[in-house]
Design a protein around this motif. Structure first.
Motif: not given
Length: 409
Positions: A249-258, A289-292, A304-310
């Motif tokens: 869960a803690k690493y998933v939460s870091l995902l929101f830094l995107t 958003i469609m591209l990401g 996946i992280i790059i896509g979420l940043f996009v």
């Protein structure tokens, strides 16, 4: 009136930043906890996601209520009382013994969470000079992003360490500190003038806005984009906590830094508006958003992280442009027009999970992306219609201006 220099400006602005942080931290604290909530209470992914969407639903529905109420009763008083309500409900959430109780408390919490977002800008308009207000609004909005990130980090890190109950306890302590700072720092209203609370005026303004096709198209664009964007984040948490990624869960939460790329997207939207029409920027943002979303289909954590940043960049590019376009095109009652935009925005967040869940159940993340594309294609079409409408209006106004010049000669 409060000027942009001096202690009063920084006191008030800091108070609103802290309040904004507190509100959005509480809104999003459950998002990285969704897989853990599903396991703890033995419920489905959709039911777990409801702990987030029920809050955005009641928050969205309450936004139109607080503005007129504050016109009658005052700004600071209502903001202080609602933030106190948020603090108490957050503590109560740490004591919830079953999922039904948790869901009810999250619904009540959403009602309190709407108080500050609905009133903060009106408070600034009452107490700050125009220049000071413009500066303060930008700083205040930064608290939204920081709160969204902070709440998810608290949920992820504390939740993994001690479970969801401890995450709510920690959030309650943070909320209490934020509440006390807000109460002490925010200057008392000096220029507020009470107006009677008239339901008729509220209904009249809402009816007026809903008859304006430009505003309705902006509401649809903002609401449906958030409908997809925020619920994609909910389902991607289940993807990343499962094999082959098996993130805690803690690493998933870091995902929101995107979301930090969203801050860049919001700032970039203003500069881009100097070169392109705002409806075209909405089209570009939706296309991004469609591209990401497509990028996230490649089975790699990095992509996946790059896509979420996009995705974040595209979403906030479109969202900030659409909300600005609403204010620009509202013929009157601009505050209620903007509030109505936020109602559509949060209602989109609330029901998007119900739309995406059948896709998730049928084909996992790939199907979620397919379902997202179907809606985003519709949003792109609405933005295209809005763009064509603006072009026709500009052509008509240009011809009218030329005709007027020729007749004057």
């Amino acid at each position: 009136m409060i000027e942009s220099s001096g202690w009063a400006f920084w006191r008030g602005t800091l108070a609103l930043i802290i309040g904004s942080f507190m509100v959005f931290a509480n809104v999003y604290v459950t998002q990285p906890l969704l897989p853990m909530i599903a396991q703890t209470y033995e419920i489905s992914e959709l039911q777990a996601a409801s702990s987030f969407t029920i809050t955005t639903l009641t928050l969205g529905l309450s936004l139109l209520f607080y503005g007129p109420l504050s016109d009658a009763l005052g700004r600071k008083k209502i903001m202080v009382l609602t933030l106190l309500g948020v603090t108490l409900t957050t503590y109560a959430l740490s004591l919830a013994s079953d999922y039904s109780t948790l869901l009810l408390l999250r619904a009540i919490q959403g009602f309190f969470l709407a108080g500050l977002p609905a009133i903060a800008v009106a408070y600034l308009g009452d107490e700050y000079t125009p220049h000071a207000m413009a500066l303060a609004v930008g700083l205040y909005i930064s608290g939204n992003t920081l709160g969204g990130i902070g709440g998810r980090l608290i949920g992820g890190f504390v939740g993994e360490w001690q479970g969801p109950s401890a995450a709510f306890t920690t959030m309650a302590v943070v909320s209490l500190i934020c509440f006390l700072l807000f109460w002490v720092l925010l200057p008392k209203s000096q220029h507020f003038q009470a107006k009677p609370f008239l339901v008729r005026t509220l209904v009249t303004n809402v009816t007026l806005h809903m008859r304006n096709p430009v505003l309705v198209m902006c509401y649809v664009i903002g609401g449906l984009n958030f409908f997809i964007f925020i619920n994609q984040f909910s389902y991607i948490t289940f993807v990343l906590e499962d094999a082959p990624y098996s993130l805690s869960a803690k690493y998933v939460s870091l995902l929101f830094l995107t979301y930090l790329s969203g801050t860049v997207g919001s700032a970039f939207s203003g500069k881009l508006a100097g070169y392109l029409s705002q409806p075209k920027i909405m089209m570009i943002g939706t296309g991004i958003i469609m591209l990401g979303s497509l990028v996230t289909l490649y089975p790699s954590l990095v992509t996946i992280i790059i896509g979420l940043f996009v995705n974040c960049f595209g979403f906030f590019l479109c969202h900030s442009t659409a909300s600005s376009y609403v204010s620009k095109n509202a013929k009157q009652a601009k505050a209620s027009a903007s509030s109505l935009y936020l109602v559509f925005y949060y209602l989109g967040a609330s029901v998007g999970g119900f739309y995406l869940d059948p896709f998730w159940q049928f084909g996992g993340w790939s199907a979620v992306v397919l379902g997202s594309w179907l809606v985003l294609a519709g949003v792109l079409f609405v933005a295209f219609i809005l763009s064509r409408r603006q072009q026709k209006n500009e052509t008509y106004e240009g011809a009218k201006s030329i005709a007027g010049t020729l007749m004057s000669k």
